[in-house]
Design an enzyme around this catalytic site. Sequence first.
Site, PDB file in Angstrom:
ATOM      1  CD  GLU A 158     -43.091 -15.682  25.474  1.00 34.69           C
ATOM      2  OE1 GLU A 158     -43.499 -16.001  24.367  1.00 34.69           O
ATOM      3  OE2 GLU A 158     -43.134 -14.518  25.902  1.00 34.69           O
ATOM      4  CD  GLU A 209     -47.438 -19.225  26.098  1.00 36.55           C
ATOM      5  OE1 GLU A 209     -47.326 -18.278  25.303  1.00 36.55           O
ATOM      6  OE2 GLU A 209     -47.141 -19.152  27.305  1.00 36.55           O
TER       7      GLU A 209
HETATM    8  C1  GAL Z   1     -46.542 -15.145  24.780  1.00 32.47           C
HETATM    9  C2  GAL Z   1     -46.424 -15.252  26.288  1.00 32.47           C
HETATM   10  C3  GAL Z   1     -47.811 -15.234  26.911  1.00 32.47           C
HETATM   11  C4  GAL Z   1     -48.611 -14.097  26.359  1.00 32.47           C
HETATM   12  C5  GAL Z   1     -48.626 -14.170  24.850  1.00 32.47           C
HETATM   13  C6  GAL Z   1     -49.341 -13.030  24.180  1.00 32.47           C
HETATM   14  O1  GAL Z   1     -45.371 -14.833  24.156  1.00 32.47           O
HETATM   15  O2  GAL Z   1     -45.770 -16.432  26.659  1.00 32.47           O
HETATM   16  O3  GAL Z   1     -47.695 -15.150  28.299  1.00 32.47           O
HETATM   17  O4  GAL Z   1     -48.044 -12.912  26.775  1.00 32.47           O
HETATM   18  O5  GAL Z   1     -47.339 -14.099  24.365  1.00 32.47           O
HETATM   19  O6  GAL Z   1     -50.654 -13.002  24.533  1.00 32.47           O
END
Ligand code: GAL
Length: 946
Positions: free
Chosen positions: A201, A313
């Site tokens: 991110e 993700e």
């Molecule tokens: C995303 C991030 C993850 C985790 C998730 C929320 O934006 O890449 O590492 O923090 O949010 O659970």
Amino acid sequence: MKLFDCLSSFGLLVTSSFVLHSFGIAAQNASSPWPVHDNGLNDVVEWDHYSFKVNGKRLFVFSGELHYWRIPVPEVWRDLLEKIKAAGFTAYAFYGNWGYHSPNNFMLDFTTGAHDFSPLLEIAKEVGLYVIVRPGPYVNAEANAGGFPLWLTTGAYGKLRNDDPRYTEAWKPYFAKYSEITSKHLVTNGGNAFVYQMENEYGQQWVGDPTHRVPNVPAGNYMQMLQDSARENGIDIPVIHNDPNMWTRSWSKDFSNSTGNVDVAGLDSYPSCWSCNLDECTGTNGEYVAYQTINYYDHFIENSVTQPKFFPEFQGGSYNPWDGPQGGCPNDIGADFANLFYRDLISQQISAISLYMMYGGTNWGAFAAPVTATSYDYSSPISENRIVGNKFYETKNLAMFTRVAHDLTMTDRLGNSTRYSTNPAIKSKILVTDFTLGDERLIYSTAEVLTFSIVDRKPVLVLSVGIGESVEFYLKGAKEGKVAKNRGASDVKFHRESHGLIVNLAQGPGASVIKLDNGVTVVVADKITAYKIWAPNLTNDPFAPVDKSVIVEGPYLVRGVFSSDEGKTLALTGDSAITTAIEVFASRSVRTLTWNGKNLNTSRTEYGSLTAHIQGVSHIIKLPPLDTWKVHDSLSEALPDYDDSGIAWVEADHTTTPNPTKPDTLPVLYVDDYGFHNSLHLFRGYFSGPATGVHISIAGGTAFGWSAWLNNIHIGSFFGNSTFGSETGNLTLSFSNATLHTDTSNILLIVQDNTGHGLREQATNPRGILNATLTGTNTTFKKWEIAGTAGGDNKILDPVRGPLNEGGLVAERLGWHLPGYDASSWNASSPSTGFSGAGIKFYRTTVPLDIPKGLDVSIGFILNAPGPQAIRVQLFVNGYQYARFNPYIGNQIEFPVPPGVLNYSGENTIGWRFGVRVLRGRRWRLIGRSCIVWRVVGVLALIQSI
Ligand code: GAL
């Protein structure tokens, strides 16, 4: 009908109101005008705007995330990977955690216990899953300091996540070693890791509006150095990134040719927010709107048009904030969420998805950032206690389809108009036309395809429908059909057409079998029955070739299959705690089935499948009571004559700090500056003179707390709260209840229970005392001593449990929580008896367990306290800190503890400390006859016969 007639020469998918089509992979490969990329080092992994290709074959990536450091028992990793494989996934993903591997800036541990993550990559190869490796250096993950080592948080390494040489020098050894270890497991090297993520991110490529493309030079340099380091250390698979949202537009070669771009630029998204505290759902991903899907398609076209539409993700659940409900927050992100949102991604031509999280695990020790409680269950498809339920099954049903629907790796969007369906209720179905089943063709089906397998060269197709829904499917080349098994089918009709046979039926609960005269077998199952239909594969090829898979209906979980006895025996492995009928569609040459190594009484049906019963578990697992405890006071430091000159203590004598946040008073009392980082810290302040009180301001993170004693008298506590982002607790305390010595030293003891470092730029916010000012006098503190984790960060005394397991309580410093400590001289008492007043006590018991071998039993501890008591409790199981029970702040009462941490065939040492933030004059206790209960959360499986 009309719709399909006019488009029948194409492979076609209808997804809600979207239509995708594929000309068929072979045809497109020959004629595609789109560039096929590789990383310039080799062509083992290639990609274009459709999908990834591995060794020349197009791959639909259905992946899910787990964090090995949140389940520190390598023996359990296989269980999780087998579950992911069984769900039809082709890949899984994991983050590293630099802090777990690096106790200080001169040591790295990749070998002790779960610090050695290479078994994860080896098991991936064995079970047949590709791997997305995401080492960081920064990961976020609601991990303490986002996964940064805590020694990095002092400010001495700059702002972090840029090209500052101090930071660069710090991350290089970690990143190099991670790359070197991973390099032995790459697809270019006979392994299964196929992409490698840089940072996480890190949407910081541009200064200001990304469309002006003004590079953020330090960010670009940092990304480039990461890639150079990965390449130098053997990573020759594509490097990828996970952009946090659609407006940062970072690191895509299609968007710019700026420094730091990666091979494939992915995106992440949490449409239903990332916390069940919906008030938090305003930032990264925009305003929360329930069940509102988002248009990603246009973004991918604008940002990465020649690359696969890739989500490293996508929302698999959401984390458990302190004020969230016990058990997580599955309401917005349960089975229905999976059903709608993951199908919607497919309608947007996404061909690579990784669910965050597939298995969340536990924030044991000090793994959590302040925002989250002990549980990282994440409402994910596989629960923290490793149980699978509807969300897993719902996800599985779609993933199984994506694994066999190869045309999904090469689709174009024909349109997204509602003219494709006149039924507005159709929201999330994927209906296929002209679907290839080996040598046969499904011209269309109004039921979704669950999977198919080619058995003895003929397809066994499984369709899944809503209960009672009527179904119509059209199979090319068939002339006649019959119902071979009727379980809930009605109104079955066969209608011969020019190209084949149309079959109509309504399917109630159950799975019916229809045989067609061209050798095709069609199983029609209602969705819930389909939850328990599996397609294990006889190879460990992640593509799971359809002619090597068998179809199994019935059990809670089917992990795998292999054939023995020259193909006459089919050995199934899986879980079923209850006696279950199974039906298997496999080659005619198979005569006998075995289940977890045990022969099954196998029969053959008229239509060729094999049936048997598998025995459930007859054992009743009884856990011994937790009713014999010893207790010891754990607050000797409050006594004025306590000797703090020992090795546990460091004199806080710094007058400057590299931290950007400067303290209001000196000396600097930031714990990280003195090499202490986790959980509880103690501060002993010496002063003399006639002060009337003290003003204390402490930074400890959301939900942290602290208490103060003057000359062994409790003078106040900051109870803390769960307010998102609250970092500090300030109190002005009166000395009126304590006895002050005017001519000798007075000792102010402060015990702080720190909840970790924050995420992103908050990682360097200090932890410790910001201001300590005596009131009613001009006198200041003469001296401060600080104690934290034994050995500080210079000596790692417990490499197996690692640097994040313990804090600085005397119980931890002296090892009372560890197996083998001799507590025979302690008094008998129990936490359910509790104690009065403010204090810290440590309770300890040892109990044997004798779980029958071959059973996979999930055990959890339940803690309870009458009313919202202002207590803070920690649970240590065989030395591992496995619970933070803060009933005044949080709602979590059940704490699963995995086998491996619990000894299932021998003695277990259970320790509790509780107290700290307590009021005076009340009795504090935990409830229950034995105060703490543990329970069998579930008997998950009979792994082998016993
Ligand atoms: C995303 C991030 C993850 C985790 C998730 C929320 O934006 O890449 O590492 O923090 O949010 O659970």
